[in-house]
Design an enzyme around this catalytic site. Structure first.
Site, PDB file in Angstrom:
ATOM      1  N   ASP A 105       0.801  -1.226   0.000  1.00 34.16           N
ATOM      2  CA  ASP A 105       0.000   0.000   0.000  1.00 34.16           C
ATOM      3  C   ASP A 105       0.845   1.293   0.000  1.00 34.16           C
ATOM      4  OD1 ASP A 105      -1.232  -2.361   1.025  1.00 34.16           O
ATOM      5  OD2 ASP A 105      -2.876  -1.171   1.861  1.00 34.16           O
TER       6      ASP A 105
ATOM      7  N   GLU B 272      -4.163   1.909  -2.693  1.00 39.90           N
ATOM      8  CA  GLU B 272      -5.469   2.328  -2.155  1.00 39.90           C
ATOM      9  C   GLU B 272      -5.369   3.524  -1.214  1.00 39.90           C
ATOM     10  OE1 GLU B 272      -7.506   0.036   0.687  1.00 39.90           O
ATOM     11  OE2 GLU B 272      -5.774  -0.117   1.998  1.00 39.90           O
ATOM     12  N   ASN B 273      -4.152   3.822  -0.706  1.00 40.05           N
ATOM     13  CA  ASN B 273      -3.993   4.929   0.245  1.00 40.05           C
ATOM     14  C   ASN B 273      -3.139   6.064  -0.306  1.00 40.05           C
ATOM     15  OD1 ASN B 273      -3.523   2.106   2.044  1.00 40.05           O
ATOM     16  ND2 ASN B 273      -5.211   3.407   2.689  1.00 40.05           N
TER      17      ASN B 273
ATOM     18  N   ASN C  20     -10.148  -1.667   0.297  1.00 42.59           N
ATOM     19  CA  ASN C  20     -11.351  -1.100   0.916  1.00 42.59           C
ATOM     20  C   ASN C  20     -11.460   0.407   0.718  1.00 42.59           C
ATOM     21  OD1 ASN C  20      -9.046  -1.441   2.779  1.00 42.59           O
ATOM     22  ND2 ASN C  20     -10.287  -0.262   4.199  1.00 42.59           N
ATOM     23  N   HIS C  21     -10.334   1.060   0.390  1.00 41.09           N
ATOM     24  CA  HIS C  21     -10.379   2.508   0.128  1.00 41.09           C
ATOM     25  C   HIS C  21     -10.565   2.830  -1.359  1.00 41.09           C
ATOM     26  CE1 HIS C  21      -9.606   3.821   4.183  1.00 41.09           C
ATOM     27  NE2 HIS C  21      -8.627   2.938   4.291  1.00 41.09           N
TER      28      HIS C  21
ATOM     29  N   HIS D 248      -6.419  -8.625   0.019  1.00 43.46           N
ATOM     30  CA  HIS D 248      -6.471  -7.419   0.840  1.00 43.46           C
ATOM     31  C   HIS D 248      -7.305  -7.715   2.078  1.00 43.46           C
ATOM     32  CE1 HIS D 248      -5.757  -3.101   1.024  1.00 43.46           C
ATOM     33  NE2 HIS D 248      -6.951  -2.991   1.563  1.00 43.46           N
TER      34      HIS D 248
ATOM     35  N   HIS E 205      -2.975  -4.433   3.054  1.00 39.95           N
ATOM     36  CA  HIS E 205      -3.942  -3.761   3.947  1.00 39.95           C
ATOM     37  C   HIS E 205      -3.441  -3.467   5.356  1.00 39.95           C
ATOM     38  CE1 HIS E 205      -7.750  -2.475   5.746  1.00 39.95           C
ATOM     39  NE2 HIS E 205      -7.610  -3.404   6.671  1.00 39.95           N
TER      40      HIS E 205
ATOM     41  N   HIS F 292      -0.396  -2.792   6.353  1.00 42.47           N
ATOM     42  CA  HIS F 292       0.696  -1.810   6.283  1.00 42.47           C
ATOM     43  C   HIS F 292       1.920  -2.228   7.102  1.00 42.47           C
ATOM     44  CE1 HIS F 292      -2.087   1.750   4.917  1.00 42.47           C
ATOM     45  NE2 HIS F 292      -2.366   0.613   4.298  1.00 42.47           N
TER      46      HIS F 292
HETATM   47 FE   LIG Z   1      -3.980   0.196   2.950  1.00 47.91          FE
HETATM   48 FE   LIG Z   2      -6.985  -1.458   3.074  1.00 51.33          FE
END
Ligand SMILES: [Fe+2]
Ligand SMILES: [Fe+2]
Length: 271
Positions: free
Chosen positions: A8, A39-40, A67-68, A153, A178, A180
């Site tokens: 990520d 995603e981040n 999820n983001h 994820h 996910h 991190h």
């Molecule tokens: Fe993430």
């Molecule tokens: Fe995530």
């Protein structure tokens, strides 16, 4: 096939560091396929189209979400026209974008990259196991595709290990994203699938999973709404894994962690 998978990307420091370092990593590790979870990338929440374009320009072949995925709404029309940007395949039917992409390398070899999202301590979604099995039923590892990389994820390492064992021998690699935090469990499973339960993040580790530590720690002990979370902007560590596969079987020959720059202990595969 030599595959580099980066975890990520968080905020500006993650984006800038990946953009600066990915071309060199591709060269040094003679990477055939680079997959980056982003995603981040946008201030910790989502991915804007210009940021995705910058990652592709730096050498990402496929960018994955999580999820983001929809935190930056501009990505919704963009993903519909950008097959190399994928989101979890177990979102409900009709969700924009795709959960997998068949990438063709410069030399003609083919690699399937897919993403599924776990359900333990996460939003409830369709079953990631059945969804992945459906996608895999269309391909034959070592025949119609030379490699298959699954980004799982998820929050729970138990679900990640269960997922990896479920698809052991059917995919080249299952790499978790996910949390991190890079896990120290890189291994080749008995059936030949490379696995690490989390790749870690590309971000500043003087933080709480990439976010400014002052605000993020207050949330936990005051239990009161605090200031808005923002990404930490110190020097990023690039975290990921390096995988080598056998083109004739599609199975893994090698998996090693990559951690470079920033605060974490460093790890770099030797070729
Ligand atoms: Fe993430
Ligand atoms: Fe995530």
């Amino acid at each position: 096939m030599r595959i580099l998978f980066l975890g990520d990307v968080v905020g500006r420091t993650g984006r800038d560091t990946v953009a600066a370092r990915l071309p060199g990593l591709r060269q040094d590790l003679r990477v055939d396929l680079a997959v980056v979870n982003a995603e981040n990338a946008s201030h910790g929440f989502g991915l804007a189209p210009d940021m995705a374009k910058a990652l592709f320009a730096a050498g990402a072949d496929v960018v994955t979400l999580g999820n983001h995925a929809w935190d930056r709404k501009e990505v919704i029309p963009y993903i519909a026209e950008t097959p190399r940007l994928i989101r979890p395949l177990n979102f409900p039917p009709g969700t924009p974008g795709s959960g997998s992409i068949l990438a063709t390398l410069q030399d003609g070899r083919k690699a399937l990259v897919l993403q599924a999202m776990g359900r333990l301590f996460m939003d409830s979604l369709d079953c990631p196991f059945r969804g992945t099995a459906d996608t895999l039923s269309k391909y034959r590892l070592g025949a119609s595709v030379q490699a298959i990389v699954a980004d799982f994820h998820a929050e729970a390492s138990s679900e990640k290990m269960a997922y990896a064992h479920t698809f052991d021998s059917q995919v080249s690699a299952v790499i978790g994203t996910h949390t991190h935090c890079p896990s120290a469990d890189a291994q080749i499973l008995p059936g030949g699938t490379a696995f690490q339960s989390d790749a870690g993040m590309c971000g500043d580790y003087d933080s709480v999973i990439g976010m400014v530590k002052e605000g993020a720690t207050l949330r936990f002990w005051r239990k009161m709404p605090g200031e808005k979370l923002g990404p930490a902007e110190g020097e990023a560590t690039i975290c990921g894994v390096f995988i080598e596969t056998d083109d004739t079987t599609g199975l893994a020959r090698r998996i090693e962690p990559v951690r470079t720059g920033g605060r974490l202990s460093q790890a770099m595969p030797a070729l």
